[in-house]
Scaffold this active site. Structure first.
Site, PDB file in Angstrom:
ATOM      1  N   CYS A 138       0.843  -1.198   0.000  1.00  0.00           N
ATOM      2  CA  CYS A 138       0.000   0.000   0.000  1.00  0.00           C
ATOM      3  C   CYS A 138       0.879   1.250   0.000  1.00  0.00           C
ATOM      4  O   CYS A 138       1.551   1.540  -0.970  1.00  0.00           O
ATOM      5  CB  CYS A 138      -0.983  -0.028   1.181  1.00  0.00           C
ATOM      6  SG  CYS A 138      -2.303   1.184   1.056  1.00  0.00           S
TER       7      CYS A 138
ATOM      8  N   HIS B  39      -3.619  -4.811   0.184  1.00  0.00           N
ATOM      9  CA  HIS B  39      -3.014  -5.388   1.387  1.00  0.00           C
ATOM     10  C   HIS B  39      -3.050  -6.909   1.312  1.00  0.00           C
ATOM     11  O   HIS B  39      -4.059  -7.511   1.693  1.00  0.00           O
ATOM     12  CB  HIS B  39      -3.773  -4.921   2.629  1.00  0.00           C
ATOM     13  CG  HIS B  39      -3.549  -3.493   2.976  1.00  0.00           C
ATOM     14  ND1 HIS B  39      -2.540  -3.085   3.816  1.00  0.00           N
ATOM     15  CD2 HIS B  39      -4.179  -2.365   2.573  1.00  0.00           C
ATOM     16  CE1 HIS B  39      -2.564  -1.771   3.932  1.00  0.00           C
ATOM     17  NE2 HIS B  39      -3.554  -1.305   3.183  1.00  0.00           N
TER      18      HIS B  39
ATOM     19  N   GLU C  89      -1.727  -8.950   3.292  1.00  0.00           N
ATOM     20  CA  GLU C  89      -1.879  -9.486   4.651  1.00  0.00           C
ATOM     21  C   GLU C  89      -3.330  -9.438   5.126  1.00  0.00           C
ATOM     22  O   GLU C  89      -3.663 -10.048   6.136  1.00  0.00           O
ATOM     23  CB  GLU C  89      -0.963  -8.733   5.619  1.00  0.00           C
ATOM     24  CG  GLU C  89      -1.470  -7.385   6.133  1.00  0.00           C
ATOM     25  CD  GLU C  89      -1.330  -6.241   5.135  1.00  0.00           C
ATOM     26  OE1 GLU C  89      -1.079  -6.492   3.936  1.00  0.00           O
ATOM     27  OE2 GLU C  89      -1.489  -5.074   5.556  1.00  0.00           O
TER      28      GLU C  89
END
Lengths: 204, 305
Positions: free
Chosen positions: A85, A186, A188
């Site tokens: 990001c 993202h 994650e």
């Protein structure tokens, strides 16, 4: 999972969602640690520059710890590095979010804002959007990834493989150059899609 | 496991009959008190619903697009959000986590992000001190800053032109402030998303407060999460038509009336775009549970699949 747990170092920017990134790699069996030390950044086998944060605040944190050269050098050398990001945006020359603040400049390009105001396009972009990698990409898969961003790159930098997405026009969802990856989304936070991406990066 | 996402059009995200430009996010909400998930009606009569981390993981496996954790007694008790709960949820959750409750200053937000939040939801403190929103956005970016707005329906009253009044301190203190005007100001000051809860509807399963949603939608261009009153996919469709980008629900998930995948299947059938599960073409990842058989209890109709 590989026989020996891969080690992942995450840069501490004081603005990021640090635990999300650390636990995301832990769930993949990695040994993780966070650092704001330039020696660690230079030496790390695999390094993550995490997202969340305002461009100026994160850049200030990186500069105050003297991490810019170490980050630039490892990216130039093609050492495994993942920018998430804002971490991807910081690789660019600068951002409309913070005029006058320089990014790392590992590729040319200024991060711009989404064209808001058109009906239906909320800014920030918040949610899951379909990303489509260039056919030559080896790490970023096609699928729905989670975005939370008001700014993005619209054009692919020279020498990097593009991953595209649509939101109020086409924008750059990710870039790949060997094991150096920048993701506007993202991984994650992208569930099984993200796990697949991170697993490939750990093998790259 | 086979690759169920390829099996049918039910979860196709291409459908855009209604709704925003991204798949509508389905967000289970965990109201937390003393480390346990609780739920009441109109913020009162809270009853135990289970362990936050276990519920969060179950909802992710069902296809939740995001999870919200609200520490509902933090501000009334004059303390910050319990970081141990956030860390426990984070350790297992790989979709976005928004955390609210007890955020009074910028370092509270930093601690939450460090512990496991991805976005922070500010309520009482933002109203008391609106510059906090600006400060949070300057450090973490607007996309990280959610203003949590609890609104109560009023007749015409002083300072409440829209008919909805802001209530703070977990729904206990009305502040004679117009909800729509506050939403607009909060966005101008830096909030990047509005978590819009109707106290009148909370826990009642009578549908979202659509008039409130429409009024706030017309006032702001940031994403809106509709909250309070969900009982069915039809309610969620109504909320999307009224301008919601995401729909939050608690009771219907905690009490097993619907699973997230059941809701998504039903929404897709109603023409609402939802996120499909992921199937790795290289066979390296298990697939999200978006099309596992819906476990619908309490005799609910099996309209999902």
């Amino acid at each position: 999972m590989t026989a020996r747990a891969p080690a992942v170092t995450v840069v501490r920017t004081s603005t990021a969602n640090l635990a999300s990134v650390l636990t995301g790699f832990e769930r993949l069996g990695c040994r993780v640690r966070a650092t704001d030390d330039a020696t660690d950044v230079a030496a790390a086998g695999r390094l993550v520059l995490p997202g969340v944060g305002a461009f100026a605040a994160a850049q200030r944190a990186i500069a105050s710890h003297g991490l810019e050269d170490a980050l630039r050098e490892r990216i130039e050398r093609g050492r495994p590095t993942l920018g998430i990001c804002l971490g991807m945006q910081l690789m660019a020359s600068g951002s409309e979010e913070a005029p006058g603040v320089c990014g790392l400049g590992v590729f040319d390009g200024v991060v711009g804002g989404y064209e808001s105001g058109e009906e239906g396009w909320r800014v920030p972009q918040m949610g899951w959007n379909l990303v489509t990698p260039d056919a030559r990409c080896e790490i970023v898969p096609r699928g729905y990834a989670y975005f939370a961003n008001s700014y993005r790159l619209a054009a692919a930098p020279d020498g990097w493989l593009p991953v595209w997405c649509e939101y109020a026009g086409r924008f750059l969802a990710a870039v790949e150059r060997g094991p150096v990856i920048g993701c506007q989304f993202h991984p994650e936070l992208s569930g099984d899609y993200g796990k697949a991406l991170l697993t490939r990066w750990l093998e790259a | 496991m086979a690759s169920p996402t390829e099996q049918g059009p039910v979860h196709a995200a291409a459908s855009r009959d209604v709704g925003p430009m991204l798949p509508v996010r389905i967000i289970p909400c965990l109201d937390v008190r003393d480390g346990r998930v609780v739920k009441g009606v109109r913020f009162r009569g809270l009853e135990d619903q289970g362990d936050p981390a276990a519920l969060a993981l179950a909802y992710e496996e069902q296809g939740a697009d995001e999870v919200v954790v609200l520490d509902v007694t933090a501000t009334p008790e004059g303390r910050g959000t319990r970081l141990d709960t956030v860390a426990a949820v984070r350790a297992r959750l790989s979709v976005p986590l928004t955390v609210g409750g007890g955020i009074g200053e910028i370092e509270d937000a930093a601690a939450l992000l460090e512990a496991g939040a991805d976005k922070v939801a500010v309520n009482t403190a933002a109203l008391r001190q609106p510059a906090l929103l600006t400060d949070l956005a300057a450090r973490f970016g607007s996309q990280c800053v959610v203003v949590s707005l609890d609104a109560l329906r009023r007749g015409d009253g002083p300072g409440v032109d829209s008919g909805y009044e802001v209530v703070v301190l977990s729904g206990t203190r009305p502040v004679a402030r117009d909800a729509v005007a506050w939403a607009r100001e909060a966005v101008e000051r830096g909030a990047g998303e509005i978590l819009l809860t109707s106290i009148d509807r909370d826990g009642t399963r009578s549908g979202y407060e659509l008039t409130l949603l429409r009024a706030v939608r017309s006032a702001v261009s940031v994403p809106i999460v509709a909250s309070g009153g969900a009982d069915s996919p039809e309610h969620m469709t109504d909320a999307v038509r009224a301008g919601a980008d995401a729909v939050l629900a608690a009771s219907i998930f905690h009490q097993g009336n619907w699973t997230v995948e059941g809701i998504k299947g039903a929404l897709a059938a109603l023409g609402v775009s939802v996120r499909p599960g992921y199937s790795d073409a290289r066979g390296r990842a298990e697939v999200a549970g978006a099309q596992r058989p819906a476990r619908i209890r309490d005799g609910a109709e099996e309209r999902a699949l």
